[in-house]
Design a protein around this motif. Sequence first.
Motif, PDB file in Angstrom:
ATOM      1  N   VAL A 161       0.872  -1.178   0.145  1.00 22.64           N
ATOM      2  CA  VAL A 161       0.117  -0.028   0.028  1.00 22.64           C
ATOM      3  C   VAL A 161       0.892   1.351   0.177  1.00 22.64           C
ATOM      4  CG1 VAL A 161      -1.728   1.330   1.230  1.00 22.64           C
ATOM      5  CG2 VAL A 161      -1.886  -1.214   1.031  1.00 22.64           C
TER       6      VAL A 161
ATOM      7  N   SER B 137      -3.705   7.191  -3.240  1.00 28.68           N
ATOM      8  CA  SER B 137      -3.050   5.863  -3.014  1.00 28.68           C
ATOM      9  C   SER B 137      -2.677   5.200  -4.298  1.00 28.68           C
ATOM     10  CB  SER B 137      -4.013   4.831  -2.299  1.00 28.68           C
ATOM     11  OG  SER B 137      -5.092   4.521  -3.208  1.00 28.68           O
TER      12      SER B 137
ATOM     13  N   ALA C  27      -4.977   3.037  -5.743  1.00 31.16           N
ATOM     14  CA  ALA C  27      -5.644   1.864  -5.740  1.00 31.16           C
ATOM     15  C   ALA C  27      -6.822   2.123  -6.628  1.00 31.16           C
ATOM     16  CB  ALA C  27      -5.877   1.703  -4.399  1.00 31.16           C
TER      17      ALA C  27
END
Length: 226
Positions: free
Chosen positions: A133, A147, A149
């Motif tokens: 992460v 992030s 993501a």
Amino acid sequence: MAEKSSIFDMIGPVMIGPSSSHTAGVVRIARAAIRILGAVPTEAVVTFYNSFARTYEGHGSDRAIVAGLLGYPPDDVRIRTAFDHAAEAGLRYTFQSVGNASTMHPNTIKLNLLDGATGRRVEVVGQSRGGGVIRIVEVDGFPADFSGALHTLIVDARDEPGSIAFIASVIAHDECNIATMFVSRKGKNDAARQFIEMDSPVKDLTLSYLRALGWVQHITYIPTLE
């Protein structure tokens, strides 16, 4: 007898080891940075901070960052020989280390990148949080918080009244749900930067429309990172 798995077992990212923080996360920081630059760089100055500064060679973070700058994903076996591939690609890189930056996350990297073909430069600061992460916390001096993501849109624009609501409205009409939005500006009515994370991709037509707006200076779109 085969061992039984437990609910406490941790499943990490698919990656080339040895460490999700020191390899997979590092690769992803670099991959986010080259998306912001818009190209594989020709030159890179990499600064490792705190624990990274003390361990980046032994844990392979040096190879991981170079592999990410070449666009390789965290599970690419070429990470192990990234230095050789960088030489073939014409990527010149320099490593620096700062071991006592007390205000920074223990696993912080700063990337100063140049695309020699266009002359474009970017500076990106990222943190590797564990388990692969990451957080990108600064871009070109603007505080950030995303992030990789999720699909991410970076909007450089003048600090115009109503600009944040307008961009959000355009994205909403594209049926994209905004997950997070982080806005930085240099001052009132000065340069501003919006970092917008979304649950789904933005259409090319929407990006073209945003880029055509007179008060928008630059649009960067980053699809989800592996």
